[in-house]
Design a protein around this motif. Structure first.
Motif, PDB file in Angstrom:
ATOM      1  N   HIS A  49     110.000 -48.517 126.181  1.00 54.77           N
ATOM      2  CA  HIS A  49     110.133 -47.976 124.823  1.00 54.77           C
ATOM      3  C   HIS A  49     108.948 -47.073 124.470  1.00 54.77           C
TER       4      HIS A  49
ATOM      5  N   PHE B 263     109.276 -42.930 123.902  1.00 57.81           N
ATOM      6  CA  PHE B 263     108.859 -42.274 122.667  1.00 57.81           C
ATOM      7  C   PHE B 263     107.819 -41.192 122.953  1.00 57.81           C
ATOM      8  N   ASN B 264     106.818 -41.523 123.741  1.00 56.99           N
ATOM      9  CA  ASN B 264     105.717 -40.586 123.988  1.00 56.99           C
ATOM     10  C   ASN B 264     106.165 -39.334 124.729  1.00 56.99           C
TER      11      ASN B 264
ATOM     12  N   ASP C  73     101.453 -48.208 116.881  1.00 57.39           N
ATOM     13  CA  ASP C  73     101.838 -46.842 116.511  1.00 57.39           C
ATOM     14  C   ASP C  73     100.592 -46.145 115.967  1.00 57.39           C
TER      15      ASP C  73
ATOM     16  N   TYR D 178     102.629 -43.912 120.647  1.00 54.85           N
ATOM     17  CA  TYR D 178     102.769 -45.350 120.837  1.00 54.85           C
ATOM     18  C   TYR D 178     101.813 -45.784 121.940  1.00 54.85           C
TER      19      TYR D 178
END
Length: 284
Positions: free
Chosen positions: A174, A178-179, A206, A215
């Motif tokens: 996850h 995101f990154n 975060d 993140y």
């Protein structure tokens, strides 16, 4: 507690776990912290290994480095494996040393054919020495090196070539998704769950930066809902030994056990659903 659910054994919880013996399926430790035989940590681990299955999770082998395999490190790991008799042994898809210099981070590997061949050879040698399969964990990352394939393609091919298993860290997945802007579904579709020998769940931070949010895999918070959702998806397909990790700002043991209970309920509900579906299919 579902017997497939475990937690990371950390020093603040030594006394509580020794005295209370909570109903956990297993415990996991960072291998390098227990290489020293004449230490409190090793004493505690040896005692608890008589009551819980143990998983050894390494952070220092630097399998993704261009350096040769660290044979002294491998000898220490082999001695620990021979003594503790763990149910699983794992390491990371990363590197942390080069030319005799060591770093405190698990650094990203370039996803190239050359790196794939070199890492496969190292894993093969480790597995032959240990006489058992090694699990390799997908990393959390904050930059990507130039490469020739995606991380998920690299990991899948690494498992195919070397015969290693996969430690699927859903929090890392996850965080990295995101990154770097990729879809977790693309990653999971490339991974053969039959090769996944263990799952990790943890919490992240975060971090707000001038350029946007980042993140960070801090292992210092409860498991986030998107990570729980990924776990529900996996449990809907296969039951896999699952660990709750918490390495920084370590809370009292009941907090960690509460997270483990959530994982246990998710996994047990999925197993019950599978059993019900199987019985219904038999009557069709």
């Amino acid at each position: 507690m579902n017997p497939l659910i475990g937690i990371g054994l950390r020093s603040p919880h030594y006394d509580d776990i020794r005295q209370q013996r909570p109903a956990l399926g297993w415990l996991e430790v960072h291998s390098e912290n227990y290489f020293e035989r004449h230490s409190l940590g090793f004493e505690v681990l040896a005692e608890l290994a008589g009551h819980y299955p143990i998983s050894l999770h390494g952070v220092g082998m630097s399998l993704g480095s261009a350096d040769p395999l660290d044979l002294a490190h491998l000898r220490q790991l082999t001695a620990l494996v021979d003594t503790i008799r763990p149910v699983r042994v794992s390491e990371h898809l990363s590197w942390g040393s080069i030319g005799g210099r060591y770093f405190n981070d698990l650094l990203p590997v370039p996803y190239t054919q050359a790196a794939l061949a070199q890492m496969s050879d190292k894993i093969d040698r480790v597995q032959q020495t240990l006489g058992r399969q090694l699990l390799i964990e997908n990393p959390s990352s904050y930059l990507q090196l130039p490469g020739e394939m995606s991380e998920w393609a690299f990991l899948a091919e690494l498992a195919q070539r070397s015969g290693c298993g996969i430690l699927l860290d859903l929090n890392n997945l996850h965080v990295s998704a995101f990154n770097h802007g990729f879809d977790c579904a693309d990653y999971l579709s490339a991974i053969d769950l039959g090769r996944v020998g263990e799952i990790h769940l943890a919490g992240y931070t975060d971090q707000a930066l001038p350029e946007g949010h980042l993140y960070i895999d801090t292992h210092s918070a409860p498991v986030a809902e998107p990570v729980w959702e990924l776990y529900r998806q996996i449990c809907g397909q296969r039951a896999i030994p699952t660990l709750i990790e918490w390495d920084l700002e370590i809370p009292p043991l009941p907090v960690l056990l509460g997270e483990a209970q959530v994982a246990s309920e998710i996994l047990s509900a999925a197993q019950a659903s599978h059993c019900l579906a199987g019985r219904e299919a038999q009557h069709v």
